[in-house]
Write a protein that holds these residues in place. Sequence first.
Motif, PDB file in Angstrom:
ATOM      1  N   ARG A 149     -26.520  22.895 -62.057  1.00  0.00           N
ATOM      2  CA  ARG A 149     -26.952  23.114 -63.439  1.00  0.00           C
ATOM      3  C   ARG A 149     -28.416  23.533 -63.491  1.00  0.00           C
ATOM      4  N   GLU A 150     -29.259  22.872 -62.704  1.00  0.00           N
ATOM      5  CA  GLU A 150     -30.677  23.217 -62.701  1.00  0.00           C
ATOM      6  C   GLU A 150     -30.912  24.609 -62.135  1.00  0.00           C
ATOM      7  N   ALA A 151     -30.069  25.032 -61.196  1.00  0.00           N
ATOM      8  CA  ALA A 151     -30.188  26.394 -60.675  1.00  0.00           C
ATOM      9  C   ALA A 151     -29.888  27.412 -61.770  1.00  0.00           C
ATOM     10  N   VAL A 152     -28.870  27.150 -62.569  1.00  0.00           N
ATOM     11  CA  VAL A 152     -28.558  28.038 -63.691  1.00  0.00           C
ATOM     12  C   VAL A 152     -29.718  28.070 -64.674  1.00  0.00           C
ATOM     13  N   ARG A 153     -30.264  26.917 -64.985  1.00  0.00           N
ATOM     14  CA  ARG A 153     -31.392  26.859 -65.919  1.00  0.00           C
ATOM     15  C   ARG A 153     -32.609  27.597 -65.362  1.00  0.00           C
ATOM     16  N   ARG A 154     -32.843  27.446 -64.051  1.00  0.00           N
ATOM     17  CA  ARG A 154     -33.981  28.136 -63.442  1.00  0.00           C
ATOM     18  C   ARG A 154     -33.819  29.656 -63.547  1.00  0.00           C
ATOM     19  N   VAL A 155     -32.613  30.141 -63.293  1.00  0.00           N
ATOM     20  CA  VAL A 155     -32.368  31.579 -63.388  1.00  0.00           C
ATOM     21  C   VAL A 155     -32.565  32.065 -64.815  1.00  0.00           C
ATOM     22  N   LEU A 156     -32.115  31.288 -65.788  1.00  0.00           N
ATOM     23  CA  LEU A 156     -32.312  31.683 -67.184  1.00  0.00           C
ATOM     24  C   LEU A 156     -33.797  31.745 -67.535  1.00  0.00           C
ATOM     25  N   ARG A 157     -34.564  30.777 -67.040  1.00  0.00           N
ATOM     26  CA  ARG A 157     -36.007  30.799 -67.319  1.00  0.00           C
ATOM     27  C   ARG A 157     -36.679  31.985 -66.628  1.00  0.00           C
ATOM     28  N   LEU A 158     -36.273  32.247 -65.382  1.00  0.00           N
ATOM     29  CA  LEU A 158     -36.860  33.369 -64.656  1.00  0.00           C
ATOM     30  C   LEU A 158     -36.569  34.699 -65.352  1.00  0.00           C
ATOM     31  N   ALA A 165     -41.992  40.222 -62.370  1.00  0.00           N
ATOM     32  CA  ALA A 165     -41.914  38.976 -61.597  1.00  0.00           C
ATOM     33  C   ALA A 165     -40.725  39.020 -60.644  1.00  0.00           C
ATOM     34  N   ARG A 166     -40.966  38.678 -59.381  1.00  0.00           N
ATOM     35  CA  ARG A 166     -39.919  38.756 -58.363  1.00  0.00           C
ATOM     36  C   ARG A 166     -39.505  37.375 -57.861  1.00  0.00           C
ATOM     37  N   GLU A 167     -40.082  36.334 -58.441  1.00  0.00           N
ATOM     38  CA  GLU A 167     -39.751  34.977 -58.007  1.00  0.00           C
ATOM     39  C   GLU A 167     -38.265  34.692 -58.229  1.00  0.00           C
ATOM     40  N   GLY A 168     -37.643  34.074 -57.258  1.00  0.00           N
ATOM     41  CA  GLY A 168     -36.276  33.606 -57.418  1.00  0.00           C
ATOM     42  C   GLY A 168     -35.222  34.689 -57.422  1.00  0.00           C
ATOM     43  N   GLU A 169     -35.495  35.852 -56.854  1.00  0.00           N
ATOM     44  CA  GLU A 169     -34.504  36.932 -56.882  1.00  0.00           C
ATOM     45  C   GLU A 169     -33.245  36.548 -56.100  1.00  0.00           C
ATOM     46  N   ALA A 170     -33.431  35.949 -54.922  1.00  0.00           N
ATOM     47  CA  ALA A 170     -32.274  35.563 -54.115  1.00  0.00           C
ATOM     48  C   ALA A 170     -31.444  34.502 -54.824  1.00  0.00           C
ATOM     49  N   LEU A 171     -32.112  33.538 -55.413  1.00  0.00           N
ATOM     50  CA  LEU A 171     -31.403  32.492 -56.154  1.00  0.00           C
ATOM     51  C   LEU A 171     -30.653  33.089 -57.339  1.00  0.00           C
ATOM     52  N   THR A 172     -31.291  34.012 -58.031  1.00  0.00           N
ATOM     53  CA  THR A 172     -30.639  34.655 -59.178  1.00  0.00           C
ATOM     54  C   THR A 172     -29.358  35.359 -58.760  1.00  0.00           C
ATOM     55  N   ARG A 173     -29.422  36.116 -57.671  1.00  0.00           N
ATOM     56  CA  ARG A 173     -28.222  36.834 -57.205  1.00  0.00           C
ATOM     57  C   ARG A 173     -27.111  35.855 -56.851  1.00  0.00           C
ATOM     58  N   ALA A 174     -27.473  34.769 -56.196  1.00  0.00           N
ATOM     59  CA  ALA A 174     -26.456  33.788 -55.782  1.00  0.00           C
ATOM     60  C   ALA A 174     -25.804  33.116 -56.984  1.00  0.00           C
ATOM     61  N   VAL A 175     -26.602  32.771 -57.978  1.00  0.00           N
ATOM     62  CA  VAL A 175     -26.068  32.098 -59.171  1.00  0.00           C
ATOM     63  C   VAL A 175     -25.168  33.046 -59.950  1.00  0.00           C
ATOM     64  N   LEU A 176     -25.601  34.305 -60.115  1.00  0.00           N
ATOM     65  CA  LEU A 176     -24.786  35.275 -60.850  1.00  0.00           C
ATOM     66  C   LEU A 176     -23.458  35.517 -60.131  1.00  0.00           C
ATOM     67  N   GLU A 177     -23.505  35.627 -58.814  1.00  0.00           N
ATOM     68  CA  GLU A 177     -22.273  35.842 -58.051  1.00  0.00           C
ATOM     69  C   GLU A 177     -21.339  34.646 -58.179  1.00  0.00           C
ATOM     70  N   HIS A 178     -21.898  33.433 -58.095  1.00  0.00           N
ATOM     71  CA  HIS A 178     -21.086  32.229 -58.204  1.00  0.00           C
ATOM     72  C   HIS A 178     -20.415  32.137 -59.563  1.00  0.00           C
ATOM     73  N   ALA A 179     -21.153  32.528 -60.601  1.00  0.00           N
ATOM     74  CA  ALA A 179     -20.622  32.446 -61.960  1.00  0.00           C
ATOM     75  C   ALA A 179     -19.718  33.622 -62.300  1.00  0.00           C
ATOM     76  N   GLY A 180     -19.764  34.680 -61.490  1.00  0.00           N
ATOM     77  CA  GLY A 180     -18.939  35.851 -61.752  1.00  0.00           C
ATOM     78  C   GLY A 180     -19.419  36.674 -62.927  1.00  0.00           C
ATOM     79  N   VAL A 181     -20.745  36.735 -63.119  1.00  0.00           N
ATOM     80  CA  VAL A 181     -21.305  37.507 -64.221  1.00  0.00           C
ATOM     81  C   VAL A 181     -22.352  38.473 -63.676  1.00  0.00           C
ATOM     82  N   ALA A 182     -22.748  39.443 -64.528  1.00  0.00           N
ATOM     83  CA  ALA A 182     -23.669  40.481 -64.077  1.00  0.00           C
ATOM     84  C   ALA A 182     -25.103  40.240 -64.490  1.00  0.00           C
ATOM     85  N   GLU A 183     -25.316  39.571 -65.617  1.00  0.00           N
ATOM     86  CA  GLU A 183     -26.655  39.392 -66.154  1.00  0.00           C
ATOM     87  C   GLU A 183     -26.943  37.908 -66.402  1.00  0.00           C
TER      88      GLU A 183
END
Length: 319
Positions: A149-158, A165-183
Amino acid sequence: MGLDIGGSHTRGVLFRGGEPVREARSGSANVQNVSASEATRSLRSVLSELAAPPGTPVLAGAGGVDTPHDAAALADLIRSAGHLDASTPVRAVHDTRLILAAGGHTAGIALIAGTGSVAWGVDASGREARAGGWGYLLGDEGSGYWIGREAVRRVLRLSQQLPTAREGEALTRAVLEHAGVAEPTDLIGAFHDRPDRTHWAGLARAVCEFASSGDAAASELVAAAAEHLAELVLTVARALDEPLPVVVGGGLTGSVVGAELAALLRQRGLTVSLLDREPVLGAPLLARSPRTDPAREAPGPAPGTGGPASSSRKNHAYA
């Protein structure tokens, strides 16, 4: 027979002379996670495969066994599923008991760091204390679900930062892939449409892997999770007010979260072991303990709460 009834699997072991002689696995039989009929099918499968002689005592550990009523209800479910004779001893305990016993202790502090989180301890006199275990809506800080849940929240804040800003790009890609969404904005609907604890807890693996590789965003989440889990243990340690060994079990045990947690607790002077064997293997030691009566096996309220830690969160479990 020992049963470890988890959120995703049920593990059963038949012991003879304290040694395992037969094992069986099936789906979850925890009615917090599955229907009563599915729980019954899983239990029936495990008990049938173990093929224990009639009258073989059963000791079962499960999350949600928070009161004597819960223990009795789970024992009844096991009897029914296995068509066990009424004289067959069946004892149900909170799964923290299995964790502690699997670590080789009858007195100490057990921490479950898995999909959820809870700490429980008992001293040599039988005095008990507990912290956490309130469920994902009220707590479970530091757990796999909390990390997801905190990973999802972090991606939303980023996503609300400047485009450069390039912080958390890898985490963002992983969370989006896990959730099956594009944005990132699509995560809001995806999360609310699928409030599946196990699904979102699955993100913890990726977060831990990124943290191990030095990803700053993931490392912050791991550090926060370890701090939360350490506080659960320290709350119990303060309540019991004596040096006790700590055994950590659950899916996060072998991850970077487990390593950071152990380091934090050792800095506070505690002896810590990260469980590297199946919790159900603690059943023989626990069965020999005098603290296995169902009337006493429900963990007490979290210190300072004045009541059962989770009696209002469960559906009611095993009821």
